[in-house]
Design an enzyme around this catalytic site. Sequence first.
Site, mmCIF file in Angstrom:
data_model
loop_
_atom_site.group_PDB
_atom_site.id
_atom_site.type_symbol
_atom_site.label_atom_id
_atom_site.label_comp_id
_atom_site.label_asym_id
_atom_site.label_seq_id
_atom_site.Cartn_x
_atom_site.Cartn_y
_atom_site.Cartn_z
ATOM 1 N N GLY A 35 24.235 43.666 -72.049
ATOM 2 C CA GLY A 35 23.792 43.215 -70.739
ATOM 3 C C GLY A 35 22.636 44.007 -70.172
ATOM 4 N N GLY A 38 19.778 43.585 -70.874
ATOM 5 C CA GLY A 38 18.750 42.571 -70.616
ATOM 6 C C GLY A 38 19.231 41.468 -69.690
ATOM 7 N N GLU A 41 25.296 35.388 -73.510
ATOM 8 C CA GLU A 41 25.558 35.995 -74.826
ATOM 9 C C GLU A 41 27.029 35.847 -75.189
ATOM 10 O OE1 GLU A 41 22.097 39.448 -74.728
ATOM 11 O OE2 GLU A 41 24.077 39.943 -74.008
ATOM 12 N N LYS A 91 22.545 53.589 -80.836
ATOM 13 C CA LYS A 91 23.510 52.792 -80.059
ATOM 14 C C LYS A 91 24.964 53.072 -80.458
ATOM 15 C CE LYS A 91 20.010 50.458 -78.224
ATOM 16 N NZ LYS A 91 19.764 49.060 -78.414
ATOM 17 N N GLY A 142 16.914 40.404 -76.229
ATOM 18 C CA GLY A 142 16.510 41.814 -76.184
ATOM 19 C C GLY A 142 15.470 42.112 -77.237
HETATM 20 C C1 5RP Z 1 20.734 41.826 -73.413
HETATM 21 C C2 5RP Z 1 21.529 42.659 -74.343
HETATM 22 C C3 5RP Z 1 20.810 43.347 -75.456
HETATM 23 O O1 5RP Z 1 21.365 42.948 -76.664
HETATM 24 C C4 5RP Z 1 20.938 44.830 -75.286
HETATM 25 O O2 5RP Z 1 20.462 45.184 -73.994
HETATM 26 C C5 5RP Z 1 20.152 45.588 -76.353
HETATM 27 O O3 5RP Z 1 18.791 45.384 -76.151
HETATM 28 P P1 5RP Z 1 17.700 45.993 -77.113
HETATM 29 O O4 5RP Z 1 17.810 45.293 -78.417
HETATM 30 O O5 5RP Z 1 16.396 45.705 -76.389
HETATM 31 O O6 5RP Z 1 17.951 47.472 -77.227
HETATM 32 O O7 5RP Z 1 22.724 42.788 -74.241
HETATM 33 O O8 5RP Z 1 21.511 41.355 -72.348
#
Ligand code: 5RP
Length: 222
Positions: free
Chosen positions: A95, A97, A103, A121, A29
């Site tokens: 998830g 991404g 992960e 978040k 991500g």
């Molecule tokens: C990817 C993930 C990422 O960690 C999550 O979507 C956060 O992404 P970002 O750092 O771009 O906000 O779980 O599968």
Amino acid sequence: MTQDELKRAVAQAAIAYVVENEIVGVGTGSTANFFIDELAKMKHKIKAAVASSEATAQRLRDHGITVLDLNEVTSMPVYIDGADEITPQGAMIKGGGAALTREKIVASVADKFVCIADGSKLVDQLGKFPLPVEVIPMSHAVVTRKLNALGGEARLRLKDGKPLLTDNGNMILDVHGLQIADPVALEATINNIVGVVTVGLFAQQGANVCLLGTAEGVKTLQ
Ligand code: 5RP
């Protein structure tokens, strides 16, 4: 500060958790990408990395960092990754991404999960962010019905008008409208649905530490 500045700040702070001469697990991500760029600055001090996605593996290699197959690795002190939502107790939705399964697998080998996230978040209750569920393609319709029976509304994730395929060749259902009062129980319930590969709830094994980027600086929750 912009969201990217907050992400860069937590990525820089996460370097303190990297153990020298050891293997580090690396998430996926935009926040994880900032971390990879920071890790590159100290790449000669680590043994190697294990990646949670093809995209992360590529970025690590582009920086000249050795990427190991997880099957060659029996332990790692730390796994560092972002999250879509995290509670003060360390339960997460991940998830966004589409890398949730790898992960969760890489994180399961690590002694410690360090979550890096901008302050937006942090939530009291998970569920506003649609919950990703990776499913075997032939099961997406039946799993959709079962997820909807739990009170959500599952939607197949699309890319360019077609079902998005994960690095594992599977599909993603994003479940909208869930209010997740008991993330540990829901993680077990959804993982028990036949056809589900992994749910993007990380609650049975959540984050041990969360580095949260805020206007007042990086806050550490543990
Ligand atoms: C990817 C993930 C990422 O960690 C999550 O979507 C956060 O992404 P970002 O750092 O771009 O906000 O779980 O599968």
